[in-house]
Design an enzyme around this catalytic site. Sequence first.
Site, PDB file in Angstrom:
ATOM      1  N   HIS A 172      -0.291  11.529  -5.190  1.00 26.97           N
ATOM      2  CA  HIS A 172      -0.563  10.800  -3.944  1.00 26.97           C
ATOM      3  C   HIS A 172      -1.616  11.543  -3.123  1.00 26.97           C
ATOM      4  O   HIS A 172      -2.427  12.285  -3.683  1.00 26.97           O
ATOM      5  CB  HIS A 172       0.745  10.608  -3.175  1.00 26.97           C
ATOM      6  N   GLU A 178       7.281   6.266  -1.400  1.00 26.43           N
ATOM      7  CA  GLU A 178       6.497   6.521  -0.186  1.00 26.43           C
ATOM      8  C   GLU A 178       7.377   7.122   0.913  1.00 26.43           C
ATOM      9  O   GLU A 178       6.887   7.790   1.817  1.00 26.43           O
ATOM     10  CB  GLU A 178       5.870   5.197   0.295  1.00 26.43           C
ATOM     11  N   LYS A 216      -4.538   7.483   9.179  1.00 30.26           N
ATOM     12  CA  LYS A 216      -4.630   6.735   7.922  1.00 30.26           C
ATOM     13  C   LYS A 216      -3.871   5.418   8.016  1.00 30.26           C
ATOM     14  O   LYS A 216      -4.320   4.387   7.506  1.00 30.26           O
ATOM     15  CB  LYS A 216      -4.064   7.596   6.784  1.00 30.26           C
ATOM     16  N   SER A 264       0.277  -1.982   3.022  1.00 32.07           N
ATOM     17  CA  SER A 264       0.287  -2.564   1.684  1.00 32.07           C
ATOM     18  C   SER A 264      -0.011  -4.060   1.728  1.00 32.07           C
ATOM     19  O   SER A 264      -0.785  -4.579   0.911  1.00 32.07           O
ATOM     20  CB  SER A 264       1.651  -2.331   1.026  1.00 32.07           C
ATOM     21  N   ARG A 297      -3.577  -6.001   0.409  1.00 32.17           N
ATOM     22  CA  ARG A 297      -3.516  -7.084  -0.584  1.00 32.17           C
ATOM     23  C   ARG A 297      -4.083  -8.385  -0.018  1.00 32.17           C
ATOM     24  O   ARG A 297      -4.813  -9.103  -0.710  1.00 32.17           O
ATOM     25  CB  ARG A 297      -2.059  -7.283  -1.047  1.00 32.17           C
TER      26      ARG A 297
END
Length: 427
Positions: free
Chosen positions: A341, A314, A411, A28, A32
Amino acid sequence: MAAELRPWLAPSATGPVTTTVRLPGSKSMTARAMVLAALADGRSVIEAPLRARDTTLMAAGLRALGVTVDTAADDRWVIEPGPLRGPARIDVGLAGTIMRFLPPAAALADGTVEFDGDPHARKRPMGPILGALRSLGVRLEASPTGGLPLTVHGAGLVEGGEAVVDASGSSQFVSGLLLSAARFTKGLTLRHEGPPVPSAPHLRMTTHMLRAAGAAVDESTPDVWVVEPGPLHGRTWVIEPDLSGALPFFAAAMVTGGEVTLAGWPAASWQPVEQLAELLTALGGEVTRSAAGLTVRGTGTLRGITADLSEVSEMTPVISALAALADGPSELRGVEHIRGHETDRIAALATELGKVGAGITEFPDGLRIEPGPLHGASFETYADHRMAHAAAVIGLSVPGVQLTDVGCTSKTLPEFPELWAELTTRS
């Protein structure tokens, strides 16, 4: 193209797992930082980034838009912004961060930008963020279902102003708009209308990082975010270890009555560490912080819990796995949005936990999990890294849990199978 499936027998632990793990950076935060760096007025450095499928695709997407992204060094990426331009084609894979964060940036590009991704990515919701962009004057074409494939006709600028979004399906609808908003001519006043926005800690991460890049952000009114127009500055971003990625390892300590320390944990974090500590404590763990890092200790007992996971959704798959191994029933609610998701995680968890012997009641927004005598089974992973993590946690104490594909963990943590196998040798 999706990678070939890698079936994998989850290793079982022979005793308490006691170890220190060093994990890559937060997905995350890395995502960003990459977007803010691409929109900045100068060079940025990202230290300790996550190198995984999602962030590799993000780098490729930014390069397609004309940004120079140097990811040659594993521990230090350098991003030099340039004029955003099309035509460009962007592969989002299955990454919500790319499909929600880059279309607003693409609207600032001069030219046409096309987005598509894995087959399931076409089912992930995008309608609210696209509706907000249209209301701001952005010209785009989406699929008949309101998502991918998507074409954004960048005009070189977005006027901005006021927009309304229903972000009850994903906090990324808000984050995606806010990350580019300082570059809009009039900035952005964004108002959420609808059921509560999930994953509030991720929204706070977005606004903290915007301010760190020099943006003026006002979030003093609930469900309203105001970003003033102005430059974003190039800077050095130091990425924290990924808390969601650490959860399976912490769960290993709890399942086996061992102790796992996540090294390199910062004294002050932008991730939801307090919420995680409360959850793991309720489940029967002990959580401590020290100079060595963040440590979770198993007490030999796993307790059933009743919890609202809306802020830490999550973590639902691994928390569900712990609940299936607990000494009493659990009810996990507040996560209806995780049906959108990487897969419908509620339905997937209900099916797979049922296969290994847990009693499951499925609700629109969660699950009731009744532990039972668990047994080995083929555990479908649905191309979803968090489902693979849940299966691995159950496999620690239930022999014969066979994952249909461990490759999906690439991932966010490509080395997961090796790290996990090594972990079980520390037991």
